[in-house]
Every structure is written in C-alpha cells, then in structure tokens.
Motif scaffolding. Structure first.
Motif, PDB file in Angstrom:
ATOM      1  N   UNK A 185       9.261   1.036  -8.018  1.00  0.00           N
ATOM      2  CA  UNK A 185       8.355   0.857  -6.885  1.00  0.00           C
ATOM      3  C   UNK A 185       8.925   1.496  -5.619  1.00  0.00           C
ATOM      4  N   UNK A 186       8.057   2.265  -4.954  1.00  0.00           N
ATOM      5  CA  UNK A 186       8.383   2.911  -3.686  1.00  0.00           C
ATOM      6  C   UNK A 186       7.486   2.281  -2.628  1.00  0.00           C
ATOM      7  N   UNK A 187       8.066   1.910  -1.499  1.00  0.00           N
ATOM      8  CA  UNK A 187       7.279   1.304  -0.422  1.00  0.00           C
ATOM      9  C   UNK A 187       7.132   2.286   0.730  1.00  0.00           C
ATOM     10  N   UNK A 205       1.310   8.997   6.809  1.00  0.00           N
ATOM     11  CA  UNK A 205       0.020   9.294   7.452  1.00  0.00           C
ATOM     12  C   UNK A 205      -1.132   9.354   6.450  1.00  0.00           C
ATOM     13  N   UNK A 206      -0.833   9.561   5.176  1.00  0.00           N
ATOM     14  CA  UNK A 206      -1.872   9.653   4.145  1.00  0.00           C
ATOM     15  C   UNK A 206      -2.409   8.289   3.720  1.00  0.00           C
ATOM     16  N   UNK A 207      -1.827   7.217   4.213  1.00  0.00           N
ATOM     17  CA  UNK A 207      -2.223   5.865   3.818  1.00  0.00           C
ATOM     18  C   UNK A 207      -2.860   5.149   5.002  1.00  0.00           C
ATOM     19  N   UNK A 208      -4.078   4.640   4.808  1.00  0.00           N
ATOM     20  CA  UNK A 208      -4.780   3.937   5.879  1.00  0.00           C
ATOM     21  C   UNK A 208      -4.088   2.634   6.248  1.00  0.00           C
ATOM     22  N   UNK A 209      -3.596   1.918   5.246  1.00  0.00           N
ATOM     23  CA  UNK A 209      -2.909   0.655   5.505  1.00  0.00           C
ATOM     24  C   UNK A 209      -1.481   0.738   4.982  1.00  0.00           C
ATOM     25  N   UNK A 210      -0.597   0.084   5.698  1.00  0.00           N
ATOM     26  CA  UNK A 210       0.799   0.029   5.311  1.00  0.00           C
ATOM     27  C   UNK A 210       1.270  -1.404   5.506  1.00  0.00           C
ATOM     28  N   UNK A 211       2.203  -1.883   4.749  1.00  0.00           N
ATOM     29  CA  UNK A 211       2.948  -1.145   3.730  1.00  0.00           C
ATOM     30  C   UNK A 211       2.134  -0.977   2.445  1.00  0.00           C
ATOM     31  N   UNK A 212       2.500   0.036   1.672  1.00  0.00           N
ATOM     32  CA  UNK A 212       1.934   0.281   0.347  1.00  0.00           C
ATOM     33  C   UNK A 212       3.082   0.345  -0.642  1.00  0.00           C
ATOM     34  N   UNK A 213       2.950  -0.395  -1.723  1.00  0.00           N
ATOM     35  CA  UNK A 213       3.957  -0.364  -2.792  1.00  0.00           C
ATOM     36  C   UNK A 213       3.377   0.435  -3.952  1.00  0.00           C
ATOM     37  N   UNK A 214       3.993   1.577  -4.241  1.00  0.00           N
ATOM     38  CA  UNK A 214       3.487   2.504  -5.254  1.00  0.00           C
ATOM     39  C   UNK A 214       4.420   2.463  -6.457  1.00  0.00           C
ATOM     40  N   UNK A 215       3.828   2.294  -7.646  1.00  0.00           N
ATOM     41  CA  UNK A 215       4.646   2.128  -8.849  1.00  0.00           C
ATOM     42  C   UNK A 215       4.144   2.911 -10.052  1.00  0.00           C
ATOM     43  N   UNK A 266      -4.030   9.784  -9.574  1.00  0.00           N
ATOM     44  CA  UNK A 266      -4.207   8.470  -8.974  1.00  0.00           C
ATOM     45  C   UNK A 266      -2.849   7.820  -8.765  1.00  0.00           C
ATOM     46  N   UNK A 267      -2.692   7.178  -7.620  1.00  0.00           N
ATOM     47  CA  UNK A 267      -1.504   6.373  -7.368  1.00  0.00           C
ATOM     48  C   UNK A 267      -1.906   4.911  -7.430  1.00  0.00           C
ATOM     49  N   UNK A 268      -1.084   4.124  -8.112  1.00  0.00           N
ATOM     50  CA  UNK A 268      -1.370   2.703  -8.264  1.00  0.00           C
ATOM     51  C   UNK A 268      -0.224   1.862  -7.729  1.00  0.00           C
ATOM     52  N   UNK A 269      -0.577   0.666  -7.314  1.00  0.00           N
ATOM     53  CA  UNK A 269       0.396  -0.252  -6.738  1.00  0.00           C
ATOM     54  C   UNK A 269       1.208  -0.941  -7.822  1.00  0.00           C
ATOM     55  N   UNK A 270       2.145  -1.762  -7.367  1.00  0.00           N
ATOM     56  CA  UNK A 270       2.956  -2.539  -8.299  1.00  0.00           C
ATOM     57  C   UNK A 270       2.131  -3.622  -9.001  1.00  0.00           C
ATOM     58  N   UNK A 271       0.891  -3.855  -8.537  1.00  0.00           N
ATOM     59  CA  UNK A 271      -0.023  -4.795  -9.206  1.00  0.00           C
ATOM     60  C   UNK A 271      -1.101  -4.049 -10.000  1.00  0.00           C
ATOM     61  N   UNK A 272      -0.943  -2.722 -10.140  1.00  0.00           N
ATOM     62  CA  UNK A 272      -1.850  -1.843 -10.887  1.00  0.00           C
ATOM     63  C   UNK A 272      -3.176  -1.592 -10.180  1.00  0.00           C
TER      64      UNK A 272
END
Length: 116
Positions: free
Chosen positions: A94-96, A63-73, A24-30
């Motif tokens: 965090x990677x955007x 391309x693997x993300x339906x919405x952008x930007x995505x912040x992954x942490x 699972x990948x989670x955002x900077x807000x979990x």
C-alpha cells in the motif's frame, strides 16, 4: 498438438496494446480510486516492439487525486471504461498519497511469449 506461431504471439501483443485501454487503481479495501485511459499523457508503454514482457507505466502526483489521503494497493487493466472484468491485476504494498507533491509510478508487466 498444434503450436502457436511467433506471428500469433505478436498478434496477441498488438491486440493487448490496442484493446486493453484502461488502467485502474484500487484502494487497500479494493475500491476503485480512478480509471485512466492508456492514451492519457500520464500513461506510457515502455517496452520495445516484440519484447516478451509488455510494460505499461502510469505516473501520478498528489494533484491527480481529488481527495487525500488515498491508499493505493492494486492496479488492474480493463477493456471497458466502466465496470468489466480485470484482464491483469497486480497487488502491491500500500502506497499513501497525502499531499499534492507526492508522486506515484505504477508499472505493470504483462508476459507474452517472445517472438523468435
């Protein structure tokens, strides 16, 4: 005190690879962004048999993300496709992901004592 044998440690490694099936990948807000099964073509176990550290890598592009930007942490491993308790959790800088051409490689290292 009883000692765990090298055979038991190998059994544990085999169990992890067989049963910890979702990264699972989670955002900077979990918040969970995505959960990918470990048999997906974007996921690969990289270690050699019997290695002390099990290495799992997930490679994605924008391309693997339906919405952008995505912040992954954060990356976590689960046994369940939905919900569950994380078995491994790693937080990183965090990677955007902003555009389709962006690339991301997430590597998880799981240490299990080495077979002698």
């Amino acid at each position: 005190m009883a000692e765990i044998t090298s055979t038991a440690y190998q059994d544990l490694r085999d169990y992890i690879q067989t049963n910890w099936n979702y990264i699972s990948l989670k955002s900077d807000t979990n918040a969970e962004i995505m959960r990918v099964k470990t048999d997906d073509s974007r996921v690969q176990w990289l270690h050699e048999q019997g290695a002390q550290t099990l290495t799992l890598e997930l490679r994605l592009t924008g391309l693997d993300f339906e919405t952008k930007p995505q912040k992954i942490a954060k990356a976590e491993l689960y046994k369940a496709a939905i919900g569950g308790t994380p078995l491994v959790s790693e937080t990183f800088a965090t990677v955007t992901i902003e555009v389709d051409a962006d690339k991301l490689a997430v590597t998880l290292n799981i240490q299990v004592p080495q077979v002698i």
